[in-house]
Scaffold this motif. Structure first.
Motif, PDB file in Angstrom:
ATOM      1  N   ASP A 162       0.823  -1.211   0.000  1.00 41.39           N
ATOM      2  CA  ASP A 162       0.000   0.000   0.000  1.00 41.39           C
ATOM      3  C   ASP A 162       0.858   1.262   0.000  1.00 41.39           C
ATOM      4  O   ASP A 162       0.462   2.284   0.548  1.00 41.39           O
ATOM      5  N   SER A 163       2.022   1.183  -0.609  1.00 45.49           N
ATOM      6  CA  SER A 163       2.881   2.357  -0.713  1.00 45.49           C
ATOM      7  C   SER A 163       3.390   2.463  -2.141  1.00 45.49           C
ATOM      8  O   SER A 163       3.417   1.484  -2.881  1.00 45.49           O
ATOM      9  N   LEU A 164       3.746   3.678  -2.520  1.00 43.33           N
ATOM     10  CA  LEU A 164       4.292   3.926  -3.852  1.00 43.33           C
ATOM     11  C   LEU A 164       5.578   4.724  -3.724  1.00 43.33           C
ATOM     12  O   LEU A 164       5.703   5.549  -2.813  1.00 43.33           O
ATOM     13  N   PRO A 165       6.517   4.524  -4.643  1.00 43.18           N
ATOM     14  CA  PRO A 165       7.752   5.311  -4.600  1.00 43.18           C
ATOM     15  C   PRO A 165       7.458   6.795  -4.807  1.00 43.18           C
ATOM     16  O   PRO A 165       6.546   7.173  -5.547  1.00 43.18           O
ATOM     17  N   VAL A 166       8.251   7.629  -4.171  1.00 46.98           N
ATOM     18  CA  VAL A 166       8.045   9.071  -4.267  1.00 46.98           C
ATOM     19  C   VAL A 166       8.191   9.555  -5.710  1.00 46.98           C
ATOM     20  O   VAL A 166       7.558  10.534  -6.101  1.00 46.98           O
ATOM     21  N   ILE A 167       8.962   8.844  -6.518  1.00 44.10           N
ATOM     22  CA  ILE A 167       9.149   9.242  -7.917  1.00 44.10           C
ATOM     23  C   ILE A 167       7.827   9.218  -8.685  1.00 44.10           C
ATOM     24  O   ILE A 167       7.622  10.006  -9.601  1.00 44.10           O
TER      25      ILE A 167
END
Length: 106
Positions: A88-93
């Motif tokens: 449930d997380s995504l890279p900041v990019i």
């Protein structure tokens, strides 16, 4: 057992053994500080919506914060649903690219 079955069983045993001793990718993730996200009103909620392709509420001040995260650690993950799994997380990019695509300035 014939030779083909023996080879298949050996291969599966080797595959299972290798996967058991391999370290989890989730343990290596670095998360961006959620406390900083909460300081900018509505930023975390707008990023949750942006993850689902709803960019209406993504403001410039939130993109500035995302850009600062990217400059500090380009590999950090933004937790979309805090307290849940790393899935449930995504890279900041991802959010950096969304802000750039929307023409938000830093």
């Amino acid at each position: 057992m014939n030779q083909k079955q023996t080879k298949v069983i050996f291969f599966l045993l080797a595959l299972i053994s290798a996967s058991m001793f391999r370290q989890s990718e989730a343990a290596k993730l670095a998360f961006c500080p959620i406390a900083e996200l909460e300081k900018v009103a509505g930023c975390h909620d707008s990023l949750k919506l942006a993850a689902d392709r709803d960019y209406r509420w993504l403001r410039n001040d939130c993109c500035v914060l995302v850009h600062s995260f990217f400059l500090k650690d380009p590999q950090c993950q933004i937790a979309i649903l805090p307290g849940r799994a790393a899935d449930d997380s995504l890279p900041v990019i991802v959010f950096e690219d969304i802000c750039t695509g929307l023409g938000r300035t830093y």
